[in-house]
Design an enzyme around this catalytic site. Sequence first.
Site, PDB file in Angstrom:
ATOM      1  N   SER A 280       0.786  -1.465  -0.096  1.00  0.00           N
ATOM      2  CA  SER A 280      -0.119  -0.343  -0.663  1.00  0.00           C
ATOM      3  C   SER A 280       0.798   1.582   0.117  1.00  0.00           C
ATOM      4  CB  SER A 280      -0.913  -0.247   1.225  1.00  0.00           C
ATOM      5  OG  SER A 280      -1.965   1.035   1.034  1.00  0.00           O
TER       6      SER A 280
ATOM      7  N   HIS B  37      -7.818  -5.373   0.160  1.00  0.00           N
ATOM      8  CA  HIS B  37      -6.930  -5.270   0.550  1.00  0.00           C
ATOM      9  C   HIS B  37      -6.311  -5.606   1.567  1.00  0.00           C
ATOM     10  CE1 HIS B  37      -4.417  -1.975  -0.523  1.00  0.00           C
ATOM     11  NE2 HIS B  37      -4.127  -1.430   0.617  1.00  0.00           N
TER      12      HIS B  37
ATOM     13  N   ASP C  72      -8.939  -5.832  -5.337  1.00  0.00           N
ATOM     14  CA  ASP C  72      -8.192  -4.830  -3.869  1.00  0.00           C
ATOM     15  C   ASP C  72     -10.041  -3.368  -4.311  1.00  0.00           C
ATOM     16  OD1 ASP C  72      -6.742  -2.908  -3.057  1.00  0.00           O
ATOM     17  OD2 ASP C  72      -4.875  -3.850  -2.788  1.00  0.00           O
TER      18      ASP C  72
END
Length: 570
Positions: A220, A500, A462
Amino acid sequence: MSVARRYLCWRVARRVAFALTVPFAFPYAFPCAFLYALAASAPAHAQRAPALPLHCADLAGLLLPASDIDAPTGGALVQSAAMIAATATGNLDGDFCRLTGVIRPQTAGTPDIHFELNLPGRWNGRAVQFGGGGYNGVVVTGTGPTPFSPDRAPLARGYATFGDDSGHHGDSSQANFGLLDEAVTNFGYLHLKKVHDVALALIEQGYGRAPEHMYFAGGSTGGREGYTVIQRYPDDYDGVIANAPALNFSGVRLLGVMVGQSEYRAPGGYLPPQLLEHVYERTMQVCDTLDGAADGIISNVEGCRTKEADIIESLRCAAQEAGAVSGSDECLTPAQLATLKRLRDGLRLPYALAWNADRYRGYNVFQGVRFTSMLGLAHSPERLPQPTFVASGYLFAQGDAYIKYFVTHDPTFDAGNFDVMQPGRYQQRLYTLSATIGAMNPDISRYLARGGKLITLQGLADEVISPNQTIAYYNGLIARYGEERVADFMRLYMVPGFQHGNGVFIPSVDLLGALDGWVSHGVAPQTLLATDIAQPSNGRTRPLCRYPAFARYAGHGNLNRASSFECVMP
């Protein structure tokens, strides 16, 4: 003896000890002139001593001058140094020397960068710098595993590890440091170089030599940081793991603002969680078996994309309901569909950000993304004065903070009124920020030339960082350098069903082992084996295929075993 003089004598004594292949037991008070003379008499062919972190506690109080750091700072200070025994409660990393410290800023009022460095008792000659997450703000200790690693943490495997807070304090949602220019630059990229240089100097202090290989690992924001070090500091790293990278940081924040505007400013644009779940379930009904297996995973994402029009049509409200301000939990009104299409289509700006980036690719809305997650869309039909992740949606809450603190420098600014397409006097600010906090630079020629390696893993489902933006950057590299050259340095693994950090398939795979094998032994990773650690399906395995291939069921065998699947092109 002063700290500065002790530091100088330490460096000389350390070099002498290793040159003479004797244990380093010289007291700091030895006259430096004697140590210099001793060093001059050492044979040139002398072998180095075994790598051990020596005199750990003596490193406390060590001051590193600004000249040791190849970035503007006020120097660094080791605030604590302690040996952590393998038998210590909760320690799974073996014996190691734990150092904590600060790197001083240049501008008054800017917070220090806090860091932690761990020197294992059995060093393997390698080091790993850990990336952060969100807006950072918490020291990454480096004592845990790298993203998705099923094995022991790198520290337990003999790696020296280190991380930091990127130069401000608070949880990963707090963006008020955006009011401070030096803190923003630290967050964007400079903390990476500053902490790297300090850690490298301290590793040399502890072991008497630099690491054979330096790696970076993050996801990320940490993924963005991984691409950042490749683009900005290519000579410092031999290999990088950069997962779900927030490459176009400004782009995703601006899209988040527009999604929030679709939900809260457009009448009827809000979608309740029940309706979002219905969209997900309908997509699963259509696309789950396109890979040959009814396993709750949409692996053939491109095949599912060809069904999108039919999926949308089946979700539309009937004509008599289409004019309603809000629909039911079973169908989409035009306003609600417009919100989802905003997510799907992403952002296309009439002006360019840094590196000519004028797009942020959208999400796989109708290919298996579950926007009911904690990091998904808004759970509250009413806009809160201060947006939060769950109530207001992650994308909008983060975008709102970005506009307030980074762009306008006005904590009272209402991001719901920000004109993303025509930002006026803020356009230059957006450009500057995108150059500072972003990793869209396609020029990685220096990293390629020195043989650096890169592994990126990301979920195709995601809901925070668009997988299509990551794929677009990868395709841009191929267009620039050619497929063969990109294959020499990069592996991209797109994981079906993975969001995620959550999802119907959460991969556990030894990326660090794959990276080290590539860098150290020239063994390029191909198809990887991933174990699912999602609670309902814990233990099943799947092949992780090199993009653009995906795993298709071979038609026979156990659905929970990777051996029953094959990697095929879409």
